[in-house]
Design a protein around this motif. Structure first.
Motif, PDB file in Angstrom:
ATOM      1  N   LEU A 180       0.809  -1.216   0.000  1.00 32.70           N
ATOM      2  CA  LEU A 180       0.000   0.000   0.000  1.00 32.70           C
ATOM      3  C   LEU A 180       0.848   1.274   0.000  1.00 32.70           C
ATOM      4  CD1 LEU A 180      -2.876  -1.035   2.421  1.00 32.70           C
ATOM      5  CD2 LEU A 180      -2.885  -1.007  -0.085  1.00 32.70           C
ATOM      6  N   ASP A 181       1.977   1.277   0.690  1.00 31.87           N
ATOM      7  CA  ASP A 181       2.835   2.472   0.695  1.00 31.87           C
ATOM      8  C   ASP A 181       3.333   2.778  -0.709  1.00 31.87           C
ATOM      9  OD1 ASP A 181       2.482   2.757   3.378  1.00 31.87           O
ATOM     10  OD2 ASP A 181       4.389   1.831   3.952  1.00 31.87           O
ATOM     11  N   GLU A 182       3.735   1.734  -1.424  1.00 31.23           N
ATOM     12  CA  GLU A 182       4.207   1.923  -2.800  1.00 31.23           C
ATOM     13  C   GLU A 182       3.075   2.410  -3.687  1.00 31.23           C
ATOM     14  OE1 GLU A 182       5.979  -0.697  -6.553  1.00 31.23           O
ATOM     15  OE2 GLU A 182       5.946  -1.563  -4.533  1.00 31.23           O
ATOM     16  N   LEU A 183       1.888   1.812  -3.517  1.00 27.24           N
ATOM     17  CA  LEU A 183       0.742   2.224  -4.318  1.00 27.24           C
ATOM     18  C   LEU A 183       0.387   3.681  -4.051  1.00 27.24           C
ATOM     19  CD1 LEU A 183      -1.569   1.674  -6.247  1.00 27.24           C
ATOM     20  CD2 LEU A 183      -2.876   0.734  -4.324  1.00 27.24           C
ATOM     21  N   ALA A 184       0.392   4.082  -2.793  1.00 22.43           N
ATOM     22  CA  ALA A 184       0.066   5.468  -2.456  1.00 22.43           C
ATOM     23  C   ALA A 184       1.052   6.440  -3.093  1.00 22.43           C
ATOM     24  CB  ALA A 184       0.064   5.647  -0.936  1.00 22.43           C
ATOM     25  N   ALA A 185       2.333   6.074  -3.080  1.00 22.26           N
ATOM     26  CA  ALA A 185       3.357   6.949  -3.669  1.00 22.26           C
ATOM     27  C   ALA A 185       3.170   7.083  -5.170  1.00 22.26           C
ATOM     28  CB  ALA A 185       4.743   6.407  -3.345  1.00 22.26           C
ATOM     29  N   GLU A 186       2.887   5.972  -5.832  1.00 27.48           N
ATOM     30  CA  GLU A 186       2.716   6.010  -7.285  1.00 27.48           C
ATOM     31  C   GLU A 186       1.449   6.770  -7.666  1.00 27.48           C
ATOM     32  OE1 GLU A 186       4.944   5.094  -9.475  1.00 27.48           O
ATOM     33  OE2 GLU A 186       6.223   4.612  -7.775  1.00 27.48           O
ATOM     34  N   ALA A 187       0.388   6.580  -6.904  1.00 27.16           N
ATOM     35  CA  ALA A 187      -0.858   7.280  -7.205  1.00 27.16           C
ATOM     36  C   ALA A 187      -0.706   8.784  -7.015  1.00 27.16           C
ATOM     37  CB  ALA A 187      -1.983   6.743  -6.325  1.00 27.16           C
ATOM     38  N   LEU A 194      -6.795   5.618 -12.311  1.00 25.86           N
ATOM     39  CA  LEU A 194      -7.947   4.840 -12.740  1.00 25.86           C
ATOM     40  C   LEU A 194      -7.883   3.458 -12.109  1.00 25.86           C
ATOM     41  CD1 LEU A 194      -7.605   5.689 -16.543  1.00 25.86           C
ATOM     42  CD2 LEU A 194      -8.980   6.921 -14.856  1.00 25.86           C
ATOM     43  N   ALA A 195      -9.017   2.757 -12.074  1.00 19.17           N
ATOM     44  CA  ALA A 195      -9.037   1.414 -11.492  1.00 19.17           C
ATOM     45  C   ALA A 195      -9.917   0.498 -12.324  1.00 19.17           C
ATOM     46  CB  ALA A 195      -9.544   1.452 -10.055  1.00 19.17           C
ATOM     47  N   ALA A 196      -9.469  -0.758 -12.461  1.00 23.07           N
ATOM     48  CA  ALA A 196     -10.229  -1.786 -13.164  1.00 23.07           C
ATOM     49  C   ALA A 196     -10.318  -3.007 -12.264  1.00 23.07           C
ATOM     50  CB  ALA A 196      -9.562  -2.143 -14.492  1.00 23.07           C
ATOM     51  N   GLY A 197     -11.509  -3.286 -11.762  1.00 22.43           N
ATOM     52  CA  GLY A 197     -11.700  -4.436 -10.899  1.00 22.43           C
ATOM     53  C   GLY A 197     -11.911  -4.037  -9.454  1.00 22.43           C
ATOM     54  N   VAL A 198     -12.733  -4.808  -8.753  1.00 23.73           N
ATOM     55  CA  VAL A 198     -13.075  -4.493  -7.369  1.00 23.73           C
ATOM     56  C   VAL A 198     -11.845  -4.470  -6.475  1.00 23.73           C
ATOM     57  CG1 VAL A 198     -14.274  -5.368  -5.319  1.00 23.73           C
ATOM     58  CG2 VAL A 198     -15.442  -5.343  -7.539  1.00 23.73           C
ATOM     59  N   GLU A 199     -10.967  -5.469  -6.633  1.00 21.19           N
ATOM     60  CA  GLU A 199      -9.778  -5.525  -5.795  1.00 21.19           C
ATOM     61  C   GLU A 199      -8.914  -4.270  -5.972  1.00 21.19           C
ATOM     62  OE1 GLU A 199     -10.479  -9.815  -7.314  1.00 21.19           O
ATOM     63  OE2 GLU A 199     -10.784  -7.759  -7.994  1.00 21.19           O
ATOM     64  N   ALA A 200      -8.847  -3.768  -7.202  1.00 18.05           N
ATOM     65  CA  ALA A 200      -8.072  -2.563  -7.481  1.00 18.05           C
ATOM     66  C   ALA A 200      -8.685  -1.336  -6.815  1.00 18.05           C
ATOM     67  CB  ALA A 200      -7.963  -2.346  -8.989  1.00 18.05           C
ATOM     68  N   VAL A 201     -10.015  -1.223  -6.879  1.00 19.92           N
ATOM     69  CA  VAL A 201     -10.701  -0.102  -6.245  1.00 19.92           C
ATOM     70  C   VAL A 201     -10.460  -0.109  -4.737  1.00 19.92           C
ATOM     71  CG1 VAL A 201     -12.946   0.918  -5.750  1.00 19.92           C
ATOM     72  CG2 VAL A 201     -12.462   0.064  -8.044  1.00 19.92           C
ATOM     73  N   VAL A 202     -10.597  -1.294  -4.128  1.00 20.53           N
ATOM     74  CA  VAL A 202     -10.415  -1.405  -2.674  1.00 20.53           C
ATOM     75  C   VAL A 202      -8.974  -1.063  -2.291  1.00 20.53           C
ATOM     76  CG1 VAL A 202     -10.428  -2.988  -0.719  1.00 20.53           C
ATOM     77  CG2 VAL A 202     -12.287  -3.065  -2.403  1.00 20.53           C
ATOM     78  N   ALA A 203      -8.013  -1.541  -3.067  1.00 19.07           N
ATOM     79  CA  ALA A 203      -6.611  -1.239  -2.771  1.00 19.07           C
ATOM     80  C   ALA A 203      -6.362   0.262  -2.795  1.00 19.07           C
ATOM     81  CB  ALA A 203      -5.704  -1.944  -3.775  1.00 19.07           C
ATOM     82  N   LEU A 204      -6.910   0.949  -3.772  1.00 15.26           N
ATOM     83  CA  LEU A 204      -6.735   2.396  -3.843  1.00 15.26           C
ATOM     84  C   LEU A 204      -7.411   3.096  -2.670  1.00 15.26           C
ATOM     85  CD1 LEU A 204      -7.141   3.104  -7.663  1.00 15.26           C
ATOM     86  CD2 LEU A 204      -5.163   3.713  -6.257  1.00 15.26           C
ATOM     87  N   ARG A 205      -8.596   2.645  -2.322  1.00 17.64           N
ATOM     88  CA  ARG A 205      -9.306   3.285  -1.210  1.00 17.64           C
ATOM     89  C   ARG A 205      -8.560   3.096   0.106  1.00 17.64           C
ATOM     90  NH1 ARG A 205     -15.587   1.791  -2.974  1.00 17.64           N
ATOM     91  NH2 ARG A 205     -15.752   3.470  -4.532  1.00 17.64           N
ATOM     92  N   LYS A 206      -7.818   2.005   0.232  1.00 22.39           N
ATOM     93  CA  LYS A 206      -7.009   1.806   1.435  1.00 22.39           C
ATOM     94  C   LYS A 206      -5.890   2.830   1.529  1.00 22.39           C
ATOM     95  CE  LYS A 206      -7.779  -3.147   2.256  1.00 22.39           C
ATOM     96  NZ  LYS A 206      -7.148  -4.493   2.317  1.00 22.39           N
TER      97      LYS A 206
END
Length: 259
Positions: A180-187, A194-206
């Motif tokens: 999640l730290d890496e994802l937050a930095a990249e976002a 953008l997000a494709a798929g439920v798992e992707a949406v949830v990961a971003l919301r975290k």
């Protein structure tokens, strides 16, 4: 601009390789010279260089054939030229059409304005200060939409790119397996997420990130990149293909990364 169009020598080299591919194996240097508009001696020198670089192979007197490496180079370069031509078709100015732009300052009808792209949208600045200009067809205050015509010049726009981050499907842990730290930095560095798929949406919301859209993600990403934006797509592994197919069809620059 595509590298092959950056100078006359690069463009001539590209054209000569195209002519060899079209005429092989019996290659008339004189005919190529006439087609390209250079001397026969210059063609001979270009062919020598292309042969030394492994893009062309000589089979005998006046017999040449483009190599697999040459075909690959030609396809990549032609694709660069096509993408550049597509961008010029959309952004080159000089037609009589009217378009809308966001005014960066107060503008009156008839004013000359400088045009540039910001965050994928056309902006008009009062005055003639840049390589692309137009004439306002309406009045507008700063922040309002203004009509523009009489385009001259070319808008300087470097195409953006797309990074697709894969998230495991829920059966393999889903968002719980994401760094999640890496994802937050990249976002946070992206112009558009953008997000494709439920798992992707949830990961971003975290990471407290809400995707701009979850629909037609590949098409949206390709269009955004063509307007110079840096795009991050978070996609469930099962949905990656539905994202990358439109990107590939549009000739967008992208990479797929596991999170």
């Amino acid at each position: 601009m595509a590298d092959v169009l950056s100078d006359k020598r690069s463009a001539t080299r590209f054209r000569i390789l195209v002519e060899i591919a079209d005429r092989q194996p019996a290659v008339s240097q004189g005919e190529i010279a006439d087609a390209v508009g250079v001397t026969t001696q210059a063609v001979s020198e270009y062919i020598r260089e292309l042969t030394e670089e492994g893009l062309v192979e000589k089979e005998g007197r006046s017999r040449y054939r483009i190599t697999k490496e040459g075909v690959d180079w030609l396809l990549r370069t032609a694709d660069d030229v096509r993408r550049y031509a597509d961008r010029v078709t959309e952004d080159v100015l000089g037609s009589v059409q009217e378009d809308a732009a966001i005014a960066t300052g107060d503008i009156s009808q008839g004013d000359t304005v400088t045009l540039d792209m910001r965050e994928g949208l056309l902006h008009a600045t009062p005055g003639e200060e840049g390589p692309a200009t137009g004439v306002a067809t309406t009045d507008a205050a700063a922040g309002e939409d203004v009509g523009v015509t009489g385009f001259e010049g070319i808008i300087d726009l470097a195409p953006g790119s797309v990074t697709v981050y894969q998230v495991p499907p829920v059966r393999s842990g889903g968002s719980n397996e994401v760094a999640l730290d890496e994802l937050a930095a990249e976002a946070s560095r992206a112009n558009l997420v953008l997000a494709a798929g439920v798992e992707a949406v949830v990961a971003l919301r975290k990471t407290d990130t809400e995707p701009a859209t979850t629909f037609a993600v590949g098409d949206v990403a390709a269009d955004a990149a063509s307007r110079g934006l840096e795009v991050v797509v978070v996609a469930t592994a099962d949905a990656v293909g539905r994202v990358t197919d439109p990107l590939r069809d549009a000739g967008a620059t992208y990479e797929v990364v596991d999170l």
